[in-house]
Design a protein around this motif. Structure first.
Motif, PDB file in Angstrom:
ATOM      1  N   UNK A  87       0.926  -7.440  -0.845  1.00  0.00           N
ATOM      2  CA  UNK A  87       1.973  -6.479  -0.490  1.00  0.00           C
ATOM      3  C   UNK A  87       1.435  -5.056  -0.494  1.00  0.00           C
ATOM      4  N   UNK A  88       1.913  -4.267   0.432  1.00  0.00           N
ATOM      5  CA  UNK A  88       1.518  -2.861   0.522  1.00  0.00           C
ATOM      6  C   UNK A  88       2.536  -2.008  -0.222  1.00  0.00           C
ATOM      7  N   UNK A 113      -0.978   3.877   3.511  1.00  0.00           N
ATOM      8  CA  UNK A 113      -2.426   3.673   3.521  1.00  0.00           C
ATOM      9  C   UNK A 113      -2.787   2.235   3.144  1.00  0.00           C
ATOM     10  N   UNK A 114      -2.107   1.700   2.139  1.00  0.00           N
ATOM     11  CA  UNK A 114      -2.349   0.299   1.774  1.00  0.00           C
ATOM     12  C   UNK A 114      -1.972  -0.619   2.930  1.00  0.00           C
ATOM     13  N   UNK A 115      -0.893  -0.294   3.611  1.00  0.00           N
ATOM     14  CA  UNK A 115      -0.461  -1.102   4.754  1.00  0.00           C
ATOM     15  C   UNK A 115      -1.512  -1.075   5.865  1.00  0.00           C
ATOM     16  N   UNK A 116      -2.078   0.092   6.128  1.00  0.00           N
ATOM     17  CA  UNK A 116      -3.100   0.206   7.167  1.00  0.00           C
ATOM     18  C   UNK A 116      -4.321  -0.649   6.819  1.00  0.00           C
ATOM     19  N   UNK A 117      -4.693  -0.644   5.552  1.00  0.00           N
ATOM     20  CA  UNK A 117      -5.868  -1.414   5.140  1.00  0.00           C
ATOM     21  C   UNK A 117      -5.589  -2.909   5.162  1.00  0.00           C
ATOM     22  N   UNK A 170       4.528  -6.247   4.459  1.00  0.00           N
ATOM     23  CA  UNK A 170       4.612  -4.792   4.598  1.00  0.00           C
ATOM     24  C   UNK A 170       6.070  -4.409   4.820  1.00  0.00           C
ATOM     25  N   UNK A 171       6.621  -3.672   3.878  1.00  0.00           N
ATOM     26  CA  UNK A 171       8.006  -3.226   4.005  1.00  0.00           C
ATOM     27  C   UNK A 171       8.121  -2.220   5.142  1.00  0.00           C
ATOM     28  N   UNK A 172       9.304  -2.120   5.705  1.00  0.00           N
ATOM     29  CA  UNK A 172       9.527  -1.233   6.852  1.00  0.00           C
ATOM     30  C   UNK A 172       9.169   0.213   6.534  1.00  0.00           C
ATOM     31  N   UNK A 173       9.400   0.628   5.297  1.00  0.00           N
ATOM     32  CA  UNK A 173       9.114   2.028   4.933  1.00  0.00           C
ATOM     33  C   UNK A 173       7.629   2.346   4.959  1.00  0.00           C
TER      34      UNK A 173
END
Length: 235
Positions: free
Chosen positions: A33-34, A38-42, A57-60
């Protein structure tokens, strides 16, 4: 009897080998989970490299900005273990001068007309960053920059290249003669965090002289047929 024994040994080896077999593509742990953009991008980058990876990945956090390049450069320029002093803002020369190819004179304006190179004003920085999406505020460096702008305070950059007071270095003379910034400052377009990049020149009689020492400057003047008169730099 011997045949039965060999069969039993073979079966045992087969079972043992099976216990060490790699897990199938469907056998993996819980989804990653992000907790930030930045965590989501990685995680997206890891997912692209390994489609079997489960991510959430949450919408936010599922945003286009900041980009993974911006996230990585921000963290690298903020790295306390990297060479060079900690600056008040994690500014990456690699991200700006390298990846986006922003000319040195755009930020260090007037260097071709003035003895001093100077540093960019907060207004110049905000001229670009005020146009960026609000999502970039996730980066601490952007929040710090905007704080200086709101308080109308200059950024207290830590000087890296400094000559003694009795040395008069004229930036405009060197720039107008075609001397690249990298000659003295190193390959800044490849540096996330700026520092004094070591360099040693050797005199003909094998005497070493380090960057910003007088011999280092004189050797450069010799190689480029520039003046070696004392009054050129000491006046």
């Amino acid at each position: 009897m011997l045949f039965a024994l060999l069969c039993a040994v073979g079966a045992a080896l087969f079972v043992a080998a099976g216990s060490f077999a790699p897990a199938s593509a469907d056998s993996h742990g819980p989804a990653l989970r992000a907790n930030s953009v930045c965590e989501a991008q990685r995680l997206k980058a890891r997912k692209a490299a390994d489609p079997t990876l489960e991510i959430e990945i949450a919408a936010e956090f599922d945003k286009a900005y900041p980009t993974i390049l911006a996230c990585d450069s921000h963290d690298a320029a903020w790295d306390e273990s990297a060479p060079g002093p900690q600056q008040p803002i994690p500014f990456s020369h690699k991200h700006h001068a390298g990846e986006y190819q922003i000319d040195c004179l755009y930020c260090h304006s007037g260097t071709d007309r003035s003895r001093a190179a100077g540093v960019p004003s907060v207004e110049l920085c905000m001229g670009c960053h005020a146009q960026f999406p609000a999502e970039y505020d996730e980066l601490e460096g952007i929040r710090i920059l905007k704080g200086y702008w709101e308080r109308k305070e200059p950024i207290p950059w830590v000087q890296i290249h400094r000559l003694p007071e009795h040395v008069k270095f004229q930036h405009q003379r060197h720039v107008n003669q075609g001397v690249a910034c990298q000659t003295c400052h190193g390959q800044v377009q490849d540096l996330e965090k700026l520092y004094m990049v070591p360099d040693t020149k050797w005199w003909p009689w094998l005497l070493p002289t380090k960057k910003l020492e007088m011999g280092w400057c004189i050797q450069c003047h010799r190689q480029n047929e520039a003046s070696q008169d004392c009054a050129t730099c000491h006046y």
